[in-house]
Each structure stands twice: as structure tokens, then as C-alpha cells.
Design a protein around this motif. Structure first.
Motif, short mmCIF file in Angstrom:
data_model
loop_
_atom_site.label_atom_id
_atom_site.label_comp_id
_atom_site.label_asym_id
_atom_site.label_seq_id
_atom_site.Cartn_x
_atom_site.Cartn_y
_atom_site.Cartn_z
N GLY A 1 0.81 -1.21 0.00
CA GLY A 1 0.00 0.00 0.00
C GLY A 1 0.84 1.27 0.00
O GLY A 1 0.55 2.22 -0.72
N SER A 2 1.91 1.29 0.82
CA SER A 2 2.76 2.48 0.88
C SER A 2 3.53 2.68 -0.42
O SER A 2 3.75 3.82 -0.85
N GLN A 3 3.93 1.58 -1.06
CA GLN A 3 4.63 1.70 -2.33
C GLN A 3 3.69 2.18 -3.44
O GLN A 3 4.07 2.98 -4.30
N TYR A 4 2.44 1.70 -3.41
CA TYR A 4 1.44 2.16 -4.37
C TYR A 4 1.20 3.66 -4.20
O TYR A 4 1.13 4.41 -5.17
N SER A 5 1.10 4.10 -2.94
CA SER A 5 0.88 5.53 -2.67
C SER A 5 2.04 6.37 -3.17
O SER A 5 1.85 7.48 -3.68
N PHE A 6 3.27 5.84 -3.02
CA PHE A 6 4.45 6.57 -3.49
C PHE A 6 4.36 6.82 -4.98
O PHE A 6 4.61 7.94 -5.46
N TYR A 7 4.00 5.80 -5.76
CA TYR A 7 3.95 5.95 -7.21
C TYR A 7 2.63 6.56 -7.70
O TYR A 7 2.54 6.96 -8.85
N TRP A 8 1.63 6.61 -6.83
CA TRP A 8 0.40 7.31 -7.21
C TRP A 8 0.71 8.77 -7.46
O TRP A 8 0.21 9.39 -8.40
N GLY A 9 1.58 9.33 -6.59
CA GLY A 9 2.07 10.67 -6.81
C GLY A 9 1.04 11.76 -6.57
O GLY A 9 0.07 11.59 -5.83
N LYS A 10 1.24 12.89 -7.27
CA LYS A 10 0.39 14.06 -7.13
C LYS A 10 -0.56 14.14 -8.32
O LYS A 10 -0.58 13.27 -9.19
N TRP A 11 -1.32 15.21 -8.36
CA TRP A 11 -2.31 15.38 -9.42
C TRP A 11 -1.66 15.36 -10.80
O TRP A 11 -2.20 14.80 -11.75
N ARG A 12 -0.47 15.94 -10.91
CA ARG A 12 0.20 15.97 -12.21
C ARG A 12 0.56 14.56 -12.68
O ARG A 12 0.46 14.24 -13.86
N ASP A 13 0.95 13.71 -11.72
CA ASP A 13 1.28 12.32 -12.07
C ASP A 13 0.03 11.57 -12.51
O ASP A 13 0.08 10.78 -13.46
N LEU A 14 -1.10 11.82 -11.82
CA LEU A 14 -2.35 11.18 -12.21
C LEU A 14 -2.79 11.63 -13.61
O LEU A 14 -3.20 10.80 -14.43
N LEU A 15 -2.69 12.92 -13.88
CA LEU A 15 -3.07 13.43 -15.21
C LEU A 15 -2.18 12.84 -16.29
O LEU A 15 -2.65 12.55 -17.40
N GLN A 16 -0.91 12.65 -15.98
CA GLN A 16 0.00 12.05 -16.96
C GLN A 16 -0.41 10.61 -17.26
O GLN A 16 -0.41 10.20 -18.43
N ARG A 17 -0.79 9.85 -16.23
CA ARG A 17 -1.22 8.48 -16.46
C ARG A 17 -2.54 8.43 -17.22
O ARG A 17 -2.76 7.56 -18.07
N LEU A 18 -3.45 9.37 -16.92
CA LEU A 18 -4.71 9.44 -17.67
C LEU A 18 -4.45 9.72 -19.14
O LEU A 18 -5.12 9.16 -20.02
N PHE A 19 -3.50 10.58 -19.42
CA PHE A 19 -3.15 10.89 -20.81
C PHE A 19 -2.59 9.66 -21.51
O PHE A 19 -2.94 9.37 -22.67
N ILE A 20 -1.73 8.92 -20.82
CA ILE A 20 -1.17 7.69 -21.39
C ILE A 20 -2.29 6.68 -21.65
O ILE A 20 -2.31 6.00 -22.69
N SER A 21 -3.24 6.56 -20.71
CA SER A 21 -4.37 5.66 -20.90
C SER A 21 -5.17 6.04 -22.14
O SER A 21 -5.60 5.17 -22.91
N LEU A 22 -5.38 7.35 -22.33
CA LEU A 22 -6.14 7.81 -23.49
C LEU A 22 -5.42 7.48 -24.79
O LEU A 22 -6.03 6.98 -25.75
N ILE A 23 -4.11 7.72 -24.83
CA ILE A 23 -3.33 7.40 -26.02
C ILE A 23 -3.37 5.90 -26.30
O ILE A 23 -3.52 5.46 -27.45
N ALA A 24 -3.23 5.09 -25.23
CA ALA A 24 -3.25 3.63 -25.40
C ALA A 24 -4.60 3.16 -25.93
O ALA A 24 -4.66 2.25 -26.77
N LEU A 25 -5.69 3.77 -25.46
CA LEU A 25 -7.01 3.41 -25.96
C LEU A 25 -7.16 3.74 -27.44
O LEU A 25 -7.75 2.96 -28.21
N VAL A 26 -6.62 4.88 -27.84
CA VAL A 26 -6.67 5.27 -29.27
C VAL A 26 -5.89 4.26 -30.11
O VAL A 26 -6.35 3.84 -31.18
N VAL A 27 -4.72 3.85 -29.61
CA VAL A 27 -3.90 2.88 -30.34
C VAL A 27 -4.62 1.55 -30.47
O VAL A 27 -4.66 0.94 -31.55
N THR A 28 -5.21 1.06 -29.36
CA THR A 28 -5.92 -0.22 -29.43
C THR A 28 -7.16 -0.12 -30.35
O THR A 28 -7.51 -1.08 -31.03
N TRP A 29 -7.81 1.05 -30.36
CA TRP A 29 -8.96 1.24 -31.26
C TRP A 29 -8.52 1.19 -32.72
O TRP A 29 -9.18 0.54 -33.55
N LEU A 30 -7.39 1.83 -33.04
CA LEU A 30 -6.89 1.81 -34.41
C LEU A 30 -6.48 0.40 -34.83
O LEU A 30 -6.76 -0.03 -35.95
#
Length: 233
Positions: free
Chosen positions: A20-49
């Protein structure tokens, strides 16, 4: 004091999957979450194509990849923490180290830079600095190490002369050369200091009880099998 531990102990103390503590460390701040959301969006576009190119076949496989890609923002911290743990788990030998605090001091470290343009059109580089606590520990055999972490008011209680414990990792069975150290535990305060929480803290506290002799944990840990291999120092 340095006490070699079994390989089984190493695999228990540094887990293969994020805690749990290691997960929290890599969860990071809002900027880190937004970066992962952006990567998720790009990955979804790639899988759709890729799905469009593959046609109607393989719908089940495509759905699985869509779920994996779309949820990267959620499972990404588990991946990166597990990879980091794996780098330490590769070391074949480990030991429980106990020494004392030699010094405590504060530094400011550069953690990032941002570029912006001022009102005259000039490029300005803004340095982001972070105050960090540095704890130097050592033992009577001459070994010393420094561990650092972001400033926290809880660290005010750490003073020179207090007991410090950590796990050390080595490629030699005699632990004659120390290759890596983990976050540091201060049993008198039940306090941890380190950049990253490498250890299963409950398991390490069991080792602290068995090897370091801290009676405050005995009542809650009694009856667990020892994991100490042999004593050195």
C-alpha cells in the motif's frame, strides 16, 4: 551489528508486488495522475486503431487490451513499484544492520525545472527545489551511509546517538561489500526515513524484535518463526 538473513527473509521483506505504501508513493500528485490518464487515453486510441485494422475478428482480445489500456492510470503504480522492488530482489544476499545516527542535516535539492517567458519575451528557467532531511548512520566497524527524504515534521525527533536499522543488500555471501541499502527504521520512535518504502514494515519489525531485541514488539509478534540465518559482528 550486521546479521545475515535467509533468502526467504529477503523475499518476504521486499515483496514482489507493491504494498500500500509503495502504491501511494507511485500514485504521486495530481500531475502524475493526469500524466497516467493521458497515457491511458493514447493507449485506448492505439488499441482502437489496431482493432479497426484487424477487422471484426478478435473482439474478445481487443476488449481485454482496451480494459488494460484504459485502466493504466489505476494499475500503473503497481507496475512501477513492482519493477523497483524487483531490482532489489535480484541481489542474492541481505542482512539486518543496526547502528546509530551520526548526524542529521537539511539540504535543498533541485527536483525539476520549468521554462516560461517573462513580459519582455525572454526565456526564464524556474528551478523547483525541495528541502530534504539527510540522516547519516554508522556503526563501530566504520560503515557509514546517508539516507534522504522530503522534510517532515515527524523527523524532528531524530537525534545523533539513536538506534538506526535497515536492510542491506550484497552480491557476496559474507556481506563484505554492501551494494544497496533500504529506508531506515528508528525503533524508539517507530519511524521510517527514506526516499522509497522498500520494505514490508511489519516483517522488518519482526526481524527487529528477533535480532535487535526491541521488547516493545514482542507481545504482538510472539510465536512467529525466526528468519535469521547466522550472526556476524
Amino acid at each position: 551489528m550486521l546479521v545475515p538473513l535467509t533468502r526467504d527473509a529477503l523475499e518476504q521483506i521486499i515483496p514482489p508486488i507493491a504494498t500500500g505504501s509503495q502504491y501511494s508513493f507511485y500514485w504521486g500528485k495530481w500531475r502524475d495522475l493526469l500524466q497516467r490518464l493521458f497515457i491511458s487515453l493514447i493507449a485506448l486510441v492505439v488499441t482502437w486503431l489496431l482493432g479497426k485494422l484487424a477487422g471484426s475478428g478478435g473482439e474478445t482480445i481487443k476488449l481485454i487490451f482496451d480494459i488494460i489500456a484504459g485502466l493504466y492510470w489505476l494499475w500503473g503504480p503497481v507496475l512501477w513499484a513492482s519493477i523497483r522492488n524487483g531490482k532489489y530482489r535480484r541481489y542474492p544476499y541481505c542482512g539486518f544492520w543496526q547502528g546509530q545516527v551520526l548526524d542529521v542535516f537539511i539540504t535543498e535539492e533541485l527536483v525539476g525545472e520549468e521554462q516560461t517567458v517573462n513580459k519582455w519575451g525572454e526565456l526564464v528557467v524556474i528551478e523547483n527545489r525541495e528541502r530534504r532531511i539527510n540522516v547519516e548512520v554508522g556503526d563501530e566497524e566504520g560503515f557509514t551511509a546517508i539516507t534522504a527524504a522530503p522534510i517532515n515534521r515527524l523527523y524532528r525527533v531524530i537525534k545523533p546517538g539513536q538506534i538506526a536499522e535497515m536492510l542491506i543488500l550484497s552480491k557476496t555471501p559474507e556481506l563484505s561489500r554492501i551494494d544497496k541499502i533500504t529506508d531506515v527504521y528508528f525503533p524508539q520512535h517507530n519511524l521510517w526515513v527514506g526516499e522509497y518504502p522498500y520494505l514490508r514494515r511489519d516483517i522488518f519489525q519482526q526481524v527487529s524484535e528477533e535480532v535487535g531485541g526491541h521488547s516493545r514488539y514482542r507481545s504482538s509478534k510472539r510465536g512467529k518463526p525466526p528468519i535469521v540465518r547466522r550472526r556476524r559482528g
